[in-house]
Design a protein around this motif. Structure first.
Motif, mmCIF file in Angstrom:
data_model
loop_
_atom_site.group_PDB
_atom_site.id
_atom_site.type_symbol
_atom_site.label_atom_id
_atom_site.label_comp_id
_atom_site.label_asym_id
_atom_site.label_seq_id
_atom_site.Cartn_x
_atom_site.Cartn_y
_atom_site.Cartn_z
ATOM 1 N N ILE A 1 0.863 -1.202 0.000
ATOM 2 C CA ILE A 1 0.000 0.000 0.000
ATOM 3 C C ILE A 1 0.891 1.241 0.000
ATOM 4 N N GLY A 2 0.688 2.111 -0.982
ATOM 5 C CA GLY A 2 1.458 3.361 -1.059
ATOM 6 C C GLY A 2 2.579 3.250 -2.076
ATOM 7 N N CYS A 3 2.327 3.743 -3.292
ATOM 8 C CA CYS A 3 3.321 3.603 -4.371
ATOM 9 C C CYS A 3 4.090 4.903 -4.572
ATOM 10 N N GLY A 4 4.586 5.468 -3.475
ATOM 11 C CA GLY A 4 5.258 6.763 -3.563
ATOM 12 C C GLY A 4 6.761 6.649 -3.725
ATOM 13 N N PHE A 5 7.445 7.661 -3.220
ATOM 14 C CA PHE A 5 8.892 7.807 -3.370
ATOM 15 C C PHE A 5 9.665 6.574 -2.870
ATOM 16 N N ARG B 1 0.338 7.475 -9.917
ATOM 17 C CA ARG B 1 1.443 6.774 -9.232
ATOM 18 C C ARG B 1 1.228 5.264 -9.274
ATOM 19 N N THR C 1 3.075 3.885 3.141
ATOM 20 C CA THR C 1 2.498 5.233 3.118
ATOM 21 C C THR C 1 3.155 6.094 4.197
ATOM 22 N N VAL D 1 3.072 8.636 7.630
ATOM 23 C CA VAL D 1 2.624 8.275 8.983
ATOM 24 C C VAL D 1 1.122 8.458 9.243
ATOM 25 N N LEU E 1 -4.528 1.865 8.480
ATOM 26 C CA LEU E 1 -4.099 0.752 7.615
ATOM 27 C C LEU E 1 -3.613 -0.462 8.421
ATOM 28 N N GLN F 1 10.912 14.165 -1.100
ATOM 29 C CA GLN F 1 9.923 13.979 -0.032
ATOM 30 C C GLN F 1 9.427 15.357 0.431
ATOM 31 N N ASP G 1 11.828 12.064 11.408
ATOM 32 C CA ASP G 1 12.104 11.386 10.137
ATOM 33 C C ASP G 1 13.438 10.654 10.122
HETATM 34 P P1 NAD Z 1 5.083 9.477 -0.558
HETATM 35 O O1 NAD Z 1 4.172 10.586 -0.151
HETATM 36 O O2 NAD Z 1 6.002 9.677 -1.711
HETATM 37 O O3 NAD Z 1 4.223 8.169 -0.882
HETATM 38 C C1 NAD Z 1 3.149 7.747 -0.097
HETATM 39 C C2 NAD Z 1 2.082 7.188 -1.037
HETATM 40 O O4 NAD Z 1 1.066 6.601 -0.233
HETATM 41 C C3 NAD Z 1 1.406 8.238 -1.920
HETATM 42 O O5 NAD Z 1 1.489 7.851 -3.269
HETATM 43 C C4 NAD Z 1 -0.046 8.278 -1.410
HETATM 44 O O6 NAD Z 1 -0.991 8.528 -2.436
HETATM 45 C C5 NAD Z 1 -0.198 6.872 -0.835
HETATM 46 N N1 NAD Z 1 -1.236 6.757 0.212
HETATM 47 C C6 NAD Z 1 -1.338 7.476 1.356
HETATM 48 N N2 NAD Z 1 -2.378 7.033 2.084
HETATM 49 C C7 NAD Z 1 -2.938 6.002 1.396
HETATM 50 C C8 NAD Z 1 -4.032 5.128 1.649
HETATM 51 N N3 NAD Z 1 -4.755 5.202 2.759
HETATM 52 N N4 NAD Z 1 -4.318 4.188 0.725
HETATM 53 C C9 NAD Z 1 -3.574 4.082 -0.406
HETATM 54 N N5 NAD Z 1 -2.526 4.878 -0.698
HETATM 55 C C10 NAD Z 1 -2.207 5.826 0.200
HETATM 56 O O7 NAD Z 1 5.889 9.079 0.748
HETATM 57 P P2 NAD Z 1 7.344 8.388 0.821
HETATM 58 O O8 NAD Z 1 8.379 9.433 0.723
HETATM 59 O O9 NAD Z 1 7.386 7.228 -0.063
HETATM 60 O O10 NAD Z 1 7.361 7.918 2.346
HETATM 61 C C11 NAD Z 1 6.549 6.864 2.783
HETATM 62 C C12 NAD Z 1 7.041 6.432 4.145
HETATM 63 O O11 NAD Z 1 8.356 5.898 4.007
HETATM 64 C C13 NAD Z 1 7.155 7.582 5.160
HETATM 65 O O12 NAD Z 1 6.635 7.150 6.384
HETATM 66 C C14 NAD Z 1 8.649 7.862 5.239
HETATM 67 O O13 NAD Z 1 9.072 8.308 6.504
HETATM 68 C C15 NAD Z 1 9.218 6.500 4.953
HETATM 69 N N6 NAD Z 1 10.584 6.514 4.407
HETATM 70 C C16 NAD Z 1 11.445 5.622 4.921
HETATM 71 C C17 NAD Z 1 12.737 5.561 4.472
HETATM 72 C C18 NAD Z 1 13.654 4.536 5.082
HETATM 73 O O14 NAD Z 1 14.831 4.474 4.777
HETATM 74 N N7 NAD Z 1 13.146 3.670 5.956
HETATM 75 C C19 NAD Z 1 13.173 6.440 3.487
HETATM 76 C C20 NAD Z 1 12.261 7.333 2.942
HETATM 77 C C21 NAD Z 1 10.945 7.358 3.417
#
Ligand code: NAD
Ligand code: 89V
Length: 341
Positions: free
Chosen positions: A7-11, A38, A71, A73, A79, A161, A174
């Motif tokens: 769940i969550g196809c972001g960065f 996305r 996704t 936080v 979820l 981000q 973070d």
């Molecule tokens: P992002 O905003 O790029 O991607 C999040 C995605 O989740 C978005 O595409 C959004 O549309 C989707 N989303 C949100 N709520 C949703 C829901 N209820 N149902 C379906 N889709 C949903 O965020 P990101 O930069 O990919 O970061 C995501 C998480 O990863 C954050 O918590 C961040 O702290 C963490 N992160 C961790 C690391 C690591 O090394 N562990 C590095 C970067 C980011």
């Protein structure tokens, strides 16, 4: 083969999906995101045909062996609760929740549902940090008494981000969270924490500099310092630099992953860099391999019925350090006992 849903196809999910694509006996078979563009781009990039815009529908239809929540936080409470109700084991990105109380409730919800829960707290899985831990475990520098874990950078994290610039909490929640977890991983639980925060970049809402002093139950004093406002001659993102002084000698994890151990009058050097050719492109290769390793660990725990190292319950202690740091900073640097939160 264990079939997962993400769940969550972001960065950052792109890194997770790259690692899942390399996993031997597990993979992602379904994707969910509310953002159609996305979702479609990620599905095409990784060749995953089954896509959803609703997580509940995905879990009900797919009945996956596990769910990877990638996704940000704000969505973690609903979820993770959804996954627990569906009886699906969960990996959830850090920061697990915005408050310690919410995290404790999720841990309890998963426990009651008999659902395995791991927080994707991956920094402690980085090869150089595992190498540091080995030196400590082998007693090479004797009993540690002082350490510093530093992450100082001017890397433009806001480009990838953008939400990091918007929250009232930034660097501790973070990035500091990873370093505090590494401090626990290396030296055990913390009984006192004092912190000071600063905002140097006027275009962001939260703090971009934090300096924390930790007293561990085992007697070690650790300074954890992080900054996204420190332009240096060489940008070392995303390297954590570590210094440890022990009764028999010292350890230094320096730039470019050079580990120097000086003990009993002798010095040895070793490069403990992750393989850029395999985990690149740089500089994210420093993080990418730890994503693979933590996901492998989760699968091994699922198969072996073991509790993950960074289980939800374990992560409560890391989150308590985050809370303690903000509280201490708010109180002008007064020491806080994380166990009292
Ligand atoms: P992002 O905003 O790029 O991607 C999040 C995605 O989740 C978005 O595409 C959004 O549309 C989707 N989303 C949100 N709520 C949703 C829901 N209820 N149902 C379906 N889709 C949903 O965020 P990101 O930069 O990919 O970061 C995501 C998480 O990863 C954050 O918590 C961040 O702290 C963490 N992160 C961790 C690391 C690591 O090394 N562990 C590095 C970067 C980011
Ligand atoms: O690891 C992380 O959580 C990232 C970064 C390294 C950019 O701080 O958000």
């Amino acid at each position: 083969m264990l079939n997962g849903a993400l769940i969550g196809c972001g960065f950052f999910a792109q890194n997770q999906l790259r690692a899942w694509a390399e996993a031997g006996d597990a993979g992602i078979v379904a994707l969910c995101d509310r953002d159609a563009a996305r979702l479609a781009a990620t599905a095409a990039r990784f060749g995953i045909a089954r896509t959803y815009d609703d997580a509940a529908e995905m879990l009900a239809r797919e009945r996956p062996d596990f769910v990877d929540i990638a996704t940000t936080v704000a969505s973690h409470v609903p979820l993770v609760t959804l996954a627990a109700r569906a009886g699906v084991p969960v990996i959830c990105q850090k920061p697990f929740t915005e408050t310690l109380a919410e995290a404790a409730e999720l841990v309890e919800t998963c426990r009651r549902a008999g659902v395995k829960l791991m927080v994707h707290e991956n920094f402690r899985w980085q090869a150089p940090i595992r190498a540091v831990r080995r030196v400590l475990d082998e007693g090479e520098i004797g009993q540690p008494f002082w350490a510093r874990i530093a992450f100082r950078s001017a890397y433009d994290v806001y480009a990838g981000q953008p939400y990091l610039a918007e929250g009232s909490r930034f660097i501790i929640q973070d990035l500091g969270i990873h370093l505090l977890d590494v401090a626990r991983f290396l030296f055990g639980e913390v009984t006192t924490l004092a912190a000071r925060t600063q905002r140097v970049n006027p275009r962001i809402a939260g703090e971009d500099v934090a300096t924390m002093m930790l007293g561990h139950a085992a007697g070690v004093t650790t300074v954890v310092d992080c900054s996204y406002a420190s332009a240096q001659e060489r940008e070392l993102f995303p390297q954590s630099l570590i210094e440890i002084d022990g009764a028999r000698g010292t350890l230094r994890l320096g730039a470019d992953y050079e580990l120097v151990v000086h003990a009993d009058g002798a010095t040895r050097r070793e490069t403990v860099a992750p393989d850029e050719a395999r985990w690149g492109p740089a500089p994210w290769h420093g993080i990418q391999h730890s994503v693979f390793d933590i996901q492998e660990h989760f699968i091994a725990c699922l198969r072996g019925g073991r509790e993950p190292e960074t289980s939800g319950a374990d992560n409560l202690r890391t989150l308590a350090l985050v809370e303690a740091a903000y509280l201490s900073a708010q109180r002008g640097g007064a020491p806080v006992d994380p166990a009292a939160l």
